[in-house]
Design a protein around this motif. Sequence first.
Motif, PDB file in Angstrom:
ATOM      1  N   ALA A   1      -0.351  -9.401  -6.990  1.00 51.31           N
ATOM      2  CA  ALA A   1      -2.011  -8.517  -7.784  1.00 51.31           C
ATOM      3  C   ALA A   1      -1.417  -6.841  -7.097  1.00 51.31           C
ATOM      4  O   ALA A   1      -1.542  -5.498  -7.612  1.00 51.31           O
ATOM      5  CB  ALA A   1      -3.508  -8.452  -6.897  1.00 51.31           C
ATOM      6  N   LYS A   2      -1.480  -7.041  -5.738  1.00 50.58           N
ATOM      7  CA  LYS A   2      -0.774  -5.293  -5.150  1.00 50.58           C
ATOM      8  C   LYS A   2       0.279  -5.008  -5.514  1.00 50.58           C
ATOM      9  O   LYS A   2       0.582  -3.689  -5.658  1.00 50.58           O
ATOM     10  CB  LYS A   2      -1.155  -5.946  -3.397  1.00 50.58           C
ATOM     11  CG  LYS A   2      -2.190  -5.792  -2.768  1.00 50.58           C
ATOM     12  CD  LYS A   2      -2.369  -6.701  -1.226  1.00 50.58           C
ATOM     13  CE  LYS A   2      -3.925  -6.885  -1.772  1.00 50.58           C
ATOM     14  NZ  LYS A   2      -4.090  -7.739  -0.179  1.00 50.58           N
ATOM     15  N   LEU A   3       1.273  -5.911  -5.387  1.00 47.90           N
ATOM     16  CA  LEU A   3       2.469  -5.817  -6.651  1.00 47.90           C
ATOM     17  C   LEU A   3       2.506  -5.346  -7.399  1.00 47.90           C
ATOM     18  O   LEU A   3       2.971  -4.480  -7.928  1.00 47.90           O
ATOM     19  CB  LEU A   3       3.663  -6.888  -6.262  1.00 47.90           C
ATOM     20  CG  LEU A   3       5.289  -6.308  -6.555  1.00 47.90           C
ATOM     21  CD1 LEU A   3       5.491  -5.397  -5.899  1.00 47.90           C
ATOM     22  CD2 LEU A   3       6.106  -7.784  -6.120  1.00 47.90           C
ATOM     23  N   ALA A   4       1.874  -5.521  -8.227  1.00 46.47           N
ATOM     24  CA  ALA A   4       1.257  -4.833  -9.823  1.00 46.47           C
ATOM     25  C   ALA A   4       0.699  -3.777  -9.421  1.00 46.47           C
ATOM     26  O   ALA A   4       0.737  -3.450 -10.338  1.00 46.47           O
ATOM     27  CB  ALA A   4       0.953  -6.616 -10.513  1.00 46.47           C
ATOM     28  N   ALA A   5       0.122  -3.639  -8.891  1.00 48.13           N
ATOM     29  CA  ALA A   5      -0.763  -1.981  -8.633  1.00 48.13           C
ATOM     30  C   ALA A   5       0.278  -1.322  -8.107  1.00 48.13           C
ATOM     31  O   ALA A   5       0.546   0.093  -8.547  1.00 48.13           O
ATOM     32  CB  ALA A   5      -1.677  -2.343  -7.584  1.00 48.13           C
TER      33      ALA A   5
ATOM     34  N   ARG B   1       0.853  -1.021   0.414  1.00 44.97           N
ATOM     35  CA  ARG B   1       0.125  -0.087  -0.308  1.00 44.97           C
ATOM     36  C   ARG B   1       0.755   1.205   0.277  1.00 44.97           C
ATOM     37  O   ARG B   1       0.623   2.185  -0.481  1.00 44.97           O
ATOM     38  CB  ARG B   1      -0.476   0.237   1.256  1.00 44.97           C
ATOM     39  CG  ARG B   1      -2.031   0.589   1.173  1.00 44.97           C
ATOM     40  CD  ARG B   1      -2.588   1.020   2.182  1.00 44.97           C
ATOM     41  NE  ARG B   1      -3.319  -0.194   2.901  1.00 44.97           N
ATOM     42  CZ  ARG B   1      -2.698  -0.870   3.861  1.00 44.97           C
ATOM     43  NH1 ARG B   1      -2.043  -0.306   5.040  1.00 44.97           N
ATOM     44  NH2 ARG B   1      -3.284  -1.982   4.476  1.00 44.97           N
ATOM     45  N   ALA B   2       2.124   1.246   0.508  1.00 40.73           N
ATOM     46  CA  ALA B   2       2.916   2.335   1.080  1.00 40.73           C
ATOM     47  C   ALA B   2       3.617   2.800  -0.731  1.00 40.73           C
ATOM     48  O   ALA B   2       3.522   3.479  -1.073  1.00 40.73           O
ATOM     49  CB  ALA B   2       4.011   1.941   1.891  1.00 40.73           C
ATOM     50  N   GLY B   3       3.472   1.348  -1.488  1.00 35.44           N
ATOM     51  CA  GLY B   3       4.032   2.044  -2.366  1.00 35.44           C
ATOM     52  C   GLY B   3       3.365   2.087  -3.605  1.00 35.44           C
ATOM     53  O   GLY B   3       4.620   2.881  -4.732  1.00 35.44           O
ATOM     54  N   VAL B   4       2.655   2.190  -3.724  1.00 34.25           N
ATOM     55  CA  VAL B   4       1.018   2.515  -4.367  1.00 34.25           C
ATOM     56  C   VAL B   4       1.312   3.853  -4.051  1.00 34.25           C
ATOM     57  O   VAL B   4       1.131   4.526  -4.960  1.00 34.25           O
ATOM     58  CB  VAL B   4      -0.617   1.934  -3.769  1.00 34.25           C
ATOM     59  CG1 VAL B   4      -1.469   2.347  -5.250  1.00 34.25           C
ATOM     60  CG2 VAL B   4       0.136   0.584  -4.725  1.00 34.25           C
ATOM     61  N   ILE B   5       0.816   3.848  -3.063  1.00 30.82           N
ATOM     62  CA  ILE B   5       1.016   5.579  -2.553  1.00 30.82           C
ATOM     63  C   ILE B   5       2.245   6.346  -3.226  1.00 30.82           C
ATOM     64  O   ILE B   5       1.980   7.281  -3.704  1.00 30.82           O
ATOM     65  CB  ILE B   5       0.986   5.949  -1.215  1.00 30.82           C
ATOM     66  CG1 ILE B   5      -0.662   5.578  -0.198  1.00 30.82           C
ATOM     67  CG2 ILE B   5       0.367   7.038  -0.330  1.00 30.82           C
ATOM     68  CD1 ILE B   5      -1.233   5.072   0.777  1.00 30.82           C
TER      69      ILE B   5
END
Length: 271
Positions: A194-198, A133-137
Amino acid sequence: MTLMLLVLALFGACIGSFTNVVVWRLPRQESPIWPGSHCPSCGHPVRWHDNVPVLGWLLLRGRCRDCTAAISARYPIVEAFSGFLWLSALIPALRSSNTLLITLLMGLVLVSLLLPLVLIDLDHLWLPEPICRAGVISGVLATALLAWGGGSERPESVLLNHLIASAAGLLVMEGLSALAERLLGQPALGLGDAKLAAMAGAWLGLGGLGISMALAVFSGAAVGTLGRWTGRLGPRQPFPFGPFIAFGIWMTWLMGAPWWWQRWLALMGGT
């Protein structure tokens, strides 16, 4: 320039030292901040001079000063590798002379998030949601900073591209995971993938997402095939895919999606 390289390597090794703490404690639901570093065998706090990256381990000859328990060589290896990764962040920064400092700082944030994800996935087949999540933000913020700070003609279009890519990475990987589970009768991809792909989409945009996932698939397939051929992996034994996604993300960040696309065209015999 020499001083910059030295500072980057040093700070990168220090972040690698903290990464070791995160990788050990996060799966055990312990705080990476408190208490301070201590020996897992005797619990004695590590003295500050023994906590110097790489050098501390070498001076202690890989053993705790208090109980003489062995300290894994993985600790200095991770610290040294983190320093190397920080140095590699200069590659895209030097290509972006007008946004050198911003690109460098963003690259350091990215690789400092990817490294613990890779190590935790290797150890536990788990990609922690808080880091993803921190990576996406941070990817969205980095995109906005680079788009507006770099003087893009339409920065809002760049940001929209990366937001769409982030959503696409999540949805496509979740869809593939569900399809693979239906066809194979067991999960083939984790939701963490999937979250890492996001995260990849947030940092790299649609084109970069495609390149990074292609690199992940090819490298993962090569390692998986080799592992099964040598007997290191069983016929249906799962192995972490997160490290390959992280590899694809970092390689795409370093060289840029257009560079990889040109290599692919050259390989296929195009121009």
